[in-house]
Design an enzyme around this catalytic site. Structure first.
Site, PDB file in Angstrom:
ATOM      1  N   HIS A 217      30.006  42.896  49.953  1.00  0.00           N
ATOM      2  CA  HIS A 217      30.747  41.479  51.572  1.00  0.00           C
ATOM      3  C   HIS A 217      30.036  42.731  52.970  1.00  0.00           C
ATOM      4  O   HIS A 217      29.813  41.753  53.694  1.00  0.00           O
ATOM      5  CB  HIS A 217      31.574  41.447  51.218  1.00  0.00           C
ATOM      6  CG  HIS A 217      32.017  40.771  50.138  1.00  0.00           C
ATOM      7  ND1 HIS A 217      31.763  39.297  50.215  1.00  0.00           N
ATOM      8  CD2 HIS A 217      32.639  40.665  48.936  1.00  0.00           C
ATOM      9  CE1 HIS A 217      31.752  38.389  48.740  1.00  0.00           C
ATOM     10  NE2 HIS A 217      32.737  39.297  48.266  1.00  0.00           N
ATOM     11  N   HIS A 243      29.742  38.091  41.016  1.00  0.00           N
ATOM     12  CA  HIS A 243      30.999  38.129  40.617  1.00  0.00           C
ATOM     13  C   HIS A 243      31.243  37.323  38.925  1.00  0.00           C
ATOM     14  O   HIS A 243      32.082  37.930  38.739  1.00  0.00           O
ATOM     15  CB  HIS A 243      31.770  37.246  41.805  1.00  0.00           C
ATOM     16  CG  HIS A 243      31.836  37.009  42.490  1.00  0.00           C
ATOM     17  ND1 HIS A 243      30.523  37.592  43.740  1.00  0.00           N
ATOM     18  CD2 HIS A 243      32.600  37.905  43.493  1.00  0.00           C
ATOM     19  CE1 HIS A 243      30.726  37.999  44.952  1.00  0.00           C
ATOM     20  NE2 HIS A 243      31.867  38.308  44.553  1.00  0.00           N
ATOM     21  N   GLU A 347      29.708  29.794  48.351  1.00  0.00           N
ATOM     22  CA  GLU A 347      30.588  31.035  48.821  1.00  0.00           C
ATOM     23  C   GLU A 347      31.522  30.337  49.944  1.00  0.00           C
ATOM     24  O   GLU A 347      32.373  31.553  50.560  1.00  0.00           O
ATOM     25  CB  GLU A 347      29.612  31.634  49.656  1.00  0.00           C
ATOM     26  CG  GLU A 347      30.400  33.099  49.884  1.00  0.00           C
ATOM     27  CD  GLU A 347      29.409  34.491  50.097  1.00  0.00           C
ATOM     28  OE1 GLU A 347      28.033  34.247  50.245  1.00  0.00           O
ATOM     29  OE2 GLU A 347      29.760  35.267  50.116  1.00  0.00           O
ATOM     30  N   HIS A 366      40.028  32.064  48.499  1.00  0.00           N
ATOM     31  CA  HIS A 366      40.715  33.828  48.912  1.00  0.00           C
ATOM     32  C   HIS A 366      42.013  33.550  49.933  1.00  0.00           C
ATOM     33  O   HIS A 366      43.232  33.462  49.682  1.00  0.00           O
ATOM     34  CB  HIS A 366      39.529  34.668  49.338  1.00  0.00           C
ATOM     35  CG  HIS A 366      38.496  35.156  48.817  1.00  0.00           C
ATOM     36  ND1 HIS A 366      39.295  36.682  47.845  1.00  0.00           N
ATOM     37  CD2 HIS A 366      37.781  34.622  47.737  1.00  0.00           C
ATOM     38  CE1 HIS A 366      38.513  37.262  47.251  1.00  0.00           C
ATOM     39  NE2 HIS A 366      37.601  36.090  46.762  1.00  0.00           N
TER      40      HIS A 366
HETATM   41 CU   LIG Z   1      33.327  39.090  46.379  1.00  0.00          CU
END
Ligand SMILES: [Cu+2]
Length: 684
Positions: A217, A243, A347, A366
């Site tokens: 990242h 991923h 994303e 997340h």
């Molecule tokens: Cu990730």
């Protein structure tokens, strides 16, 4: 009868070694300055040279040395008005305000027109900025600066050990430091035997894998703007594939431990598994624990309903095979490039064609998980592990979230036409045999060995240093999955001299119920082990490839203290310091290439495919040797250039397989191999 001429091809090690070069005085100085800057990041600078820069450099008086003077002024404004995130607060990249500050600092550092200005600006900013906010901005700038090519960042777990270690280890390290006693502290994985998920904690909590994930990242930031001029080729597809592979690896690890494949999260279902990180932030706040069976809750600025609405739009786009851009155009995703568009949307990255309409489901997922224990911030609970790339994979929910996301990509891929024989076959090329051979003399053919070994983490940075006192040797010792090195030996017959690309995949032969799975089902869980070019002569060729040369993995990083001492010795002329301009911090740890397997042996299938290099390569001028030099290409792509292999990532297993018989053309071969987990490293 075999033809008399058999060509032996060994690729990898020699070509990779050629990328190394001897560091000159300028490089060594820069490498040492970077290490000094990152040492004891939570403490003010103590290095005398950097202290001078910190106190004497004026960004305002040097505006002509920055490509973006506005970014410099904006950052200065944040500093002088006291608006920057406090130094002892917890930096979250997912917090828009904190991220905007970080991006401004990144633009200052990345835009410095020469190395000296870059370093002086970094030394000036370091103690004025939140340490992890600074670290992220500085690292991304360093990784992308031409004049810092090959400079090595110390392992992430040694710069900010709190983010990787459990509280008990940190406490013991402080004690050892106070007593000035050299100590080795054993670190256990979190959880207990009462929780089946603990069986795979060694994987999710592997510090090398967390480091890989956080570096991915940094190499491919979701906030990366096109104006930074560095092209991030197929970034959205890479987001999907890296991923996807992490989830496939996790599932293979689960099977090795008699656990079923991980279930995808759903927004209106309970999160069955809780997670207790047993870790503490540098500022003393504990990472929150999530009890079992929690439900997603609305956050002040994000509701569960919003998540579902946005995801519904993405599902509509997939089903209709086109996406709607912000200026109301329709772009088809019914093609090879569709997955890249979809990856940027899901994303979501700064390249999303319509961030308002499609939202940012991955990033929000997340955050939803990170804040689930105190969604309304009634108790001031800090963010959970899911809110940081360096800690997220510790939580089994990370893999559940990514299985959910991965299933969206599968929906899309399953709507594409299956490959026809002309796309799969390599006429004139036939794989005659495949075997894997362990490096250990006593090894059995087609049987690979995994084991757990011990690794030491340098904890010198965890404890504050007073003045220039001699450091105390404090280390944590962790148990890690590893394997005996091995090589693939592939016999390929070619009717004429050709160039090919060998693609190697691994998959468990049986599912959790002990049943054979149809190829069309199994393919989505295939783990890519390697992909490399070969030159085939007419007749039989023996292609031999060492596992250590895999384009998926990176070798074990040098510890912070070893890096410092190696550079200092080289500066004194006592030894040579070599570096690689193409060194990548991103990459799966080499140790983790193979899933654990079982003590009694577990059967996997190895799929080997040779495709036509000249058809696959994106630019005709690219030579196989150029491709060889690209480290960790498989999961980490190329930082600032084109990915040489033009095939979709995961090819040829990324699309539906209607008939396994027709699919398996002569340029493919499947063999059974066994992976056996032994308690100790086998004798050489
Ligand atoms: Cu990730």
């Amino acid at each position: 009868m075999r033809p008399a001429t058999v060509l032996l091809i060994v690729l990898g090690a020699c070509a990779l070694a050629s990328a190394e070069q001897k560091a000159d005085a300028i490089f060594l100085k820069r490498q040492l300055q970077v290490l000094n800057l990152l040492r004891h990041l939570n403490q003010p600078l103590i290095d005398p040279e950097l202290l001078v820069f910190k106190n004497s450099f004026s960004p305002l008086n040097n505006l002509n040395k920055f490509k973006d003077p506005t970014a410099v002024k904006n950052f200065l404004k944040l500093v002088t008005e006291g608006k920057l995130l406090e130094r002892d607060a917890i930096f979250s990249l997912f917090d828009a305000r904190q991220r905007a500050q970080m991006v401004t600092l990144f633009e200052v550092l990345y835009g410095a027109t020469d190395y000296d200005t870059f370093l002086k600006a970094a030394a000036w900013a370091r103690d004025r900025t939140n340490p992890r906010q600074f670290l992220y901005a500085f690292s991304v700038a360093l990784l992308h600066r031409e004049d810092c090519r090959g400079v090595i960042l110390p392992p992430a777990y040694e710069i900010t050990p709190h983010m990787f270690l459990t509280t008990d280890v940190v406490r013991k390290a402080y004690q050892a430091k106070m007593m000035r006693t050299p100590t080795v502290i054993p670190m256990k994985f979190t959880g207990s035997v009462n929780n089946p998920e603990q069986r795979v904690a060694y994987f999710g909590e592997d510090i090398g894998m967390n480091s890989h994930h956080s570096h991915w990242h940094m190499d491919f930031p979701f906030w990366w703007k096109q104006e930074y001029t560095v092209d991030k080729d197929r970034k959205g597809e890479l987001f999907f594939y890296m991923h996807h592979q992490m989830v496939a690896r996790f599932d293979a690890e689960r099977l090795s431990n008699d656990l079923p494949a991980v279930e995808p999260l759903e927004w209106d279902q309970q999160i069955t598994e809780g997670f207790a990180p047993a870790a503490t932030y540098e500022n003393g706040q504990e990472f929150p624990m999530r009890p079992d069976n929690m439900k997603f809750c609305d956050l002040p600025s994000l509701s569960v309903r919003d998540m579902k609405i946005v995801e519904g739009r993405i599902r509509d786009a997939i089903a209709s095979s086109f996406v709607k851009t912000a200026d109301s155009r329709l772009l088809s995703i019914n093609n090879t490039a569709g997955v890249n568009l979809l990856g940027e949307i899901i994303e979501s990255s700064a390249n999303s064609v319509n961030p308002v309409y499609y939202g940012q489901p991955h990033n929000d997922g997340h955050v939803m998980l990170s804040k689930v224990t105190d969604p309304l911030q009634r108790y001031g609970v800090p963010p959970g592990v899911m809110e940081h790339f360096e800690t997220a994979t510790r939580d089994p929910a990370f893999f559940r979230l990514h299985k959910h996301v991965d299933n969206l990509f599968k929906l899309h891929k399953d709507l594409l036409l299956p490959y026809d024989v002309s796309e799969l076959d390599f006429p004139g090329v036939k794989i005659e045999a495949v075997k894997v051979v362990g490096s250990c003399k006593a090894s059995t053919p087609n049987q690979l060995i995994t084991y757990f070994d011990e690794s030491h983490i340098d904890l010198n940075n965890i404890v504050e240093n007073v003045g220039r006192e001699q450091p105390v040797d404090i280390k944590a010792v962790v148990s890690r999955l590893n394997h005996e090195p091995f090589k693939y030996v592939i016999t390929v017959n070619s009717k004429k001299p050709v160039r090919g690309i060998v693609r190697i995949f691994l998959a468990p032969k049986l599912n959790w119920f002990g049943q054979r799975v149809p190829l069309d089902v199994a393919r989505w869980g295939f783990i890519e082990l390697d992909r490399f070019p070969v030159r085939l002569a007419s007749g039989d060729n023996i292609v031999s490839r060492n596992s250590v040369d895999s384009i998926i993995t990176v070798p074990e990083p040098r510890s912070f203290s070893n890096l410092v001492s190696d550079v200092e010795k080289a500066i004194r002329g006592e030894q040579v310091f070599s570096y690689d301009k193409y060194y990548r911090h991103c990459g799966f740890p080499r140790r983790l290439l193979l899933p654990k397997g079982k003590p009694e042996g577990m059967v996997y299938q190895l799929y080997v495919v040779v495709t036509d290099y000249d058809k696959d390569i994106v630019e005709p001028g690219i030579q196989p040797e150029d491709v060889e030099n690209l480290s960790s290409l498989g999961y980490c792509g190329v930082m600032d250039g084109k990915i040489p292999d033009g095939r979709p990532m995961g090819f040829p297993f990324d699309r539906r397989i209607v008939s396994p018989e027709q699919f398996l053309t002569p340029n493919m071969e499947v063999v059974d191999i066994t992976i056996k987990n032994v308690n100790q490293k086998p004798a050489e």
